[in-house]
Design a protein around this motif. Sequence first.
Motif, PDB file in Angstrom:
ATOM      1  N   ASN A   2       0.843  -1.189   0.000  1.00  0.00           N
ATOM      2  CA  ASN A   2       0.000   0.000   0.000  1.00  0.00           C
ATOM      3  C   ASN A   2       0.883   1.244   0.000  1.00  0.00           C
ATOM      4  O   ASN A   2       1.806   1.353   0.806  1.00  0.00           O
ATOM      5  CB  ASN A   2      -0.887   0.002   1.251  1.00  0.00           C
ATOM      6  CG  ASN A   2      -1.750   1.242   1.345  1.00  0.00           C
ATOM      7  OD1 ASN A   2      -2.294   1.717   0.358  1.00  0.00           O
ATOM      8  ND2 ASN A   2      -1.860   1.786   2.551  1.00  0.00           N
ATOM      9  N   TYR A   3       0.667   2.160  -0.945  1.00  0.00           N
ATOM     10  CA  TYR A   3       1.433   3.399  -0.911  1.00  0.00           C
ATOM     11  C   TYR A   3       0.522   4.596  -1.150  1.00  0.00           C
ATOM     12  O   TYR A   3      -0.485   4.510  -1.857  1.00  0.00           O
ATOM     13  CB  TYR A   3       2.595   3.373  -1.905  1.00  0.00           C
ATOM     14  CG  TYR A   3       2.204   3.307  -3.361  1.00  0.00           C
ATOM     15  CD1 TYR A   3       1.903   4.455  -4.083  1.00  0.00           C
ATOM     16  CD2 TYR A   3       2.170   2.088  -4.031  1.00  0.00           C
ATOM     17  CE1 TYR A   3       1.564   4.407  -5.416  1.00  0.00           C
ATOM     18  CE2 TYR A   3       1.833   2.027  -5.368  1.00  0.00           C
ATOM     19  CZ  TYR A   3       1.532   3.182  -6.063  1.00  0.00           C
ATOM     20  OH  TYR A   3       1.193   3.123  -7.386  1.00  0.00           O
ATOM     21  N   LYS A   4       0.904   5.697  -0.522  1.00  0.00           N
ATOM     22  CA  LYS A   4       0.131   6.930  -0.624  1.00  0.00           C
ATOM     23  C   LYS A   4       1.079   8.103  -0.811  1.00  0.00           C
ATOM     24  O   LYS A   4       2.182   8.113  -0.250  1.00  0.00           O
ATOM     25  CB  LYS A   4      -0.682   7.165   0.660  1.00  0.00           C
ATOM     26  CG  LYS A   4      -1.778   6.154   0.941  1.00  0.00           C
ATOM     27  CD  LYS A   4      -2.520   6.536   2.212  1.00  0.00           C
ATOM     28  CE  LYS A   4      -3.623   5.558   2.544  1.00  0.00           C
ATOM     29  NZ  LYS A   4      -4.333   5.945   3.800  1.00  0.00           N
ATOM     30  N   PRO A   5       0.662   9.119  -1.570  1.00  0.00           N
ATOM     31  CA  PRO A   5       1.470  10.343  -1.646  1.00  0.00           C
ATOM     32  C   PRO A   5       1.483  11.035  -0.295  1.00  0.00           C
ATOM     33  O   PRO A   5       0.538  10.903   0.506  1.00  0.00           O
ATOM     34  CB  PRO A   5       0.742  11.185  -2.702  1.00  0.00           C
ATOM     35  CG  PRO A   5      -0.651  10.652  -2.734  1.00  0.00           C
ATOM     36  CD  PRO A   5      -0.551   9.192  -2.402  1.00  0.00           C
ATOM     37  N   LEU A   6       2.544  11.760  -0.018  1.00  0.00           N
ATOM     38  CA  LEU A   6       2.647  12.429   1.279  1.00  0.00           C
ATOM     39  C   LEU A   6       1.539  13.457   1.489  1.00  0.00           C
ATOM     40  O   LEU A   6       1.200  13.788   2.624  1.00  0.00           O
ATOM     41  CB  LEU A   6       4.013  13.114   1.396  1.00  0.00           C
ATOM     42  CG  LEU A   6       5.216  12.185   1.527  1.00  0.00           C
ATOM     43  CD1 LEU A   6       6.493  12.991   1.696  1.00  0.00           C
ATOM     44  CD2 LEU A   6       5.054  11.211   2.686  1.00  0.00           C
ATOM     45  N   SER A   7       0.960  13.932   0.406  1.00  0.00           N
ATOM     46  CA  SER A   7      -0.116  14.921   0.524  1.00  0.00           C
ATOM     47  C   SER A   7      -1.364  14.340   1.182  1.00  0.00           C
ATOM     48  O   SER A   7      -2.247  15.097   1.612  1.00  0.00           O
ATOM     49  CB  SER A   7      -0.477  15.476  -0.864  1.00  0.00           C
ATOM     50  OG  SER A   7      -0.847  14.426  -1.741  1.00  0.00           O
ATOM     51  N   ASP A   8      -1.452  13.001   1.267  1.00  0.00           N
ATOM     52  CA  ASP A   8      -2.597  12.368   1.919  1.00  0.00           C
ATOM     53  C   ASP A   8      -2.487  12.368   3.436  1.00  0.00           C
ATOM     54  O   ASP A   8      -3.427  11.980   4.122  1.00  0.00           O
ATOM     55  CB  ASP A   8      -2.749  10.920   1.443  1.00  0.00           C
ATOM     56  CG  ASP A   8      -3.300  10.814   0.034  1.00  0.00           C
ATOM     57  OD1 ASP A   8      -3.511  11.875  -0.596  1.00  0.00           O
ATOM     58  OD2 ASP A   8      -3.508   9.684  -0.443  1.00  0.00           O
ATOM     59  N   TYR A   9      -1.343  12.795   3.967  1.00  0.00           N
ATOM     60  CA  TYR A   9      -1.114  12.777   5.407  1.00  0.00           C
ATOM     61  C   TYR A   9      -1.113  14.205   5.960  1.00  0.00           C
ATOM     62  O   TYR A   9      -0.796  15.162   5.230  1.00  0.00           O
ATOM     63  CB  TYR A   9       0.226  12.120   5.730  1.00  0.00           C
ATOM     64  CG  TYR A   9       0.298  10.658   5.338  1.00  0.00           C
ATOM     65  CD1 TYR A   9      -0.045   9.662   6.243  1.00  0.00           C
ATOM     66  CD2 TYR A   9       0.703  10.288   4.063  1.00  0.00           C
ATOM     67  CE1 TYR A   9       0.023   8.315   5.888  1.00  0.00           C
ATOM     68  CE2 TYR A   9       0.778   8.937   3.696  1.00  0.00           C
ATOM     69  CZ  TYR A   9       0.424   7.963   4.609  1.00  0.00           C
ATOM     70  OH  TYR A   9       0.491   6.643   4.254  1.00  0.00           O
ATOM     71  N   VAL A  14       3.891  14.771   8.659  1.00  0.00           N
ATOM     72  CA  VAL A  14       4.906  14.571   7.624  1.00  0.00           C
ATOM     73  C   VAL A  14       6.203  15.281   8.002  1.00  0.00           C
ATOM     74  O   VAL A  14       7.300  14.725   7.877  1.00  0.00           O
ATOM     75  CB  VAL A  14       4.399  15.072   6.255  1.00  0.00           C
ATOM     76  CG1 VAL A  14       5.531  15.101   5.234  1.00  0.00           C
ATOM     77  CG2 VAL A  14       3.263  14.183   5.765  1.00  0.00           C
ATOM     78  N   ASP A  15       6.075  16.515   8.470  1.00  0.00           N
ATOM     79  CA  ASP A  15       7.269  17.277   8.847  1.00  0.00           C
ATOM     80  C   ASP A  15       8.040  16.592   9.963  1.00  0.00           C
ATOM     81  O   ASP A  15       9.278  16.525   9.929  1.00  0.00           O
ATOM     82  CB  ASP A  15       6.870  18.686   9.288  1.00  0.00           C
ATOM     83  CG  ASP A  15       6.378  19.546   8.132  1.00  0.00           C
ATOM     84  OD1 ASP A  15       6.630  19.173   6.963  1.00  0.00           O
ATOM     85  OD2 ASP A  15       5.757  20.594   8.394  1.00  0.00           O
ATOM     86  N   SER A  42       7.008  12.523  -3.567  1.00  0.00           N
ATOM     87  CA  SER A  42       7.421  11.482  -2.626  1.00  0.00           C
ATOM     88  C   SER A  42       6.184  10.743  -2.138  1.00  0.00           C
ATOM     89  O   SER A  42       5.075  11.261  -2.172  1.00  0.00           O
ATOM     90  CB  SER A  42       8.170  12.084  -1.432  1.00  0.00           C
ATOM     91  OG  SER A  42       9.286  12.832  -1.857  1.00  0.00           O
ATOM     92  N   ARG A  43       6.401   9.518  -1.664  1.00  0.00           N
ATOM     93  CA  ARG A  43       5.272   8.737  -1.170  1.00  0.00           C
ATOM     94  C   ARG A  43       5.736   7.783  -0.072  1.00  0.00           C
ATOM     95  O   ARG A  43       6.917   7.449   0.036  1.00  0.00           O
ATOM     96  CB  ARG A  43       4.641   7.933  -2.306  1.00  0.00           C
ATOM     97  CG  ARG A  43       5.523   6.835  -2.874  1.00  0.00           C
ATOM     98  CD  ARG A  43       4.951   6.257  -4.155  1.00  0.00           C
ATOM     99  NE  ARG A  43       5.667   5.052  -4.583  1.00  0.00           N
ATOM    100  CZ  ARG A  43       5.532   4.488  -5.781  1.00  0.00           C
ATOM    101  NH1 ARG A  43       4.707   5.025  -6.660  1.00  0.00           N
ATOM    102  NH2 ARG A  43       6.204   3.388  -6.074  1.00  0.00           N
TER     103      ARG A  43
END
Length: 233
Positions: A2-9, A14-15, A42-43
Motif C-alpha cells: 500500500n502506498y500513498k502520496p505524502l499529501s494524503d497525510y 509529515v514534517d 514522494s510517497r
Amino acid sequence: MNYKPLSDYPRDAVDRLLNVIHLFRDIRATSEWQYDVLLKRSRLSTLAPGEALLHAGDVDQWVYFLLRGELHVHVDDDAAAREERPLAVIRPGEVFGDLSMLLAKPRSATIVAAPVGQEVQVLAVDCTLFGDLEDFSLLHLPTKLVFYRNMVHSLRWKLEVYRSKYPAHELANSHRRLKLYTGPKNSKEELVALAGQARDLARILLDWNAEFGSGQLAAEESDMTNFLESILS
C-alpha cells in the motif's frame, strides 16, 4: 503493498517524520518552497511481513529511506530463495536504491519485508527531479547540490564500512583515490562534479557488493549493517 502520496497525510505529521532524514531536513533549511516540491514527488509505502518492495530487474528512478521495520535483500526473485538467509539486511535510517538511480541500471536485487516482525514503512522519492543537471525550472541549484552532497556522503560512508572491515582488499582505497572537487562552492561546476563523483562511488560500491554476495563478505553482513546504521543515524 500500500502506498500513498505524502499529501494524503497531515502536514505536521509529515514534517516530524521527515525531520529525521538528512536530505529533507537540509532541503527544508534551504527553501520551504523547494521542500514542498519534493514532498509532492514522494510517497510512503507500507508492507506486510514477507511482501516485496522491489524486484531484481525493475527499472525506475526512486530512492528509498527505510523508516520502520526491517527489509531483506535477496539476489534471486523466486519465493524459494526468500526462505534462505538474505544477502543483506536494511534497517531504519538506511538509504537504498541509490545505485540504480545514479547509474541508470535495473535493480540488481529483490527487497522484501522481513517475514516476521512489525509492518514496514518506506519513504520513496522520485529522483527524476534531480537527473537533469541543466534544468533548474523546478528544483533550483542549491536544492540539487544538497541532494548530491547527501548522495556522496552516504556512498562514502558505505564504502568506509567495507574498508574498515577489509583494509587489505584491493578495493579498500578506491574511493579515497577519487579526485575531490576544489572549485567554486555552490556553483553549477560543483553540481556537475558531485554528480560525477556520486556515479564513480556507486560503481565502486557495486564492485564491493558483487563480492559481498560471494560468501566470505556475507558471513559478516550483520556486523556491517549495524555499524552502518550507527553512523547514519
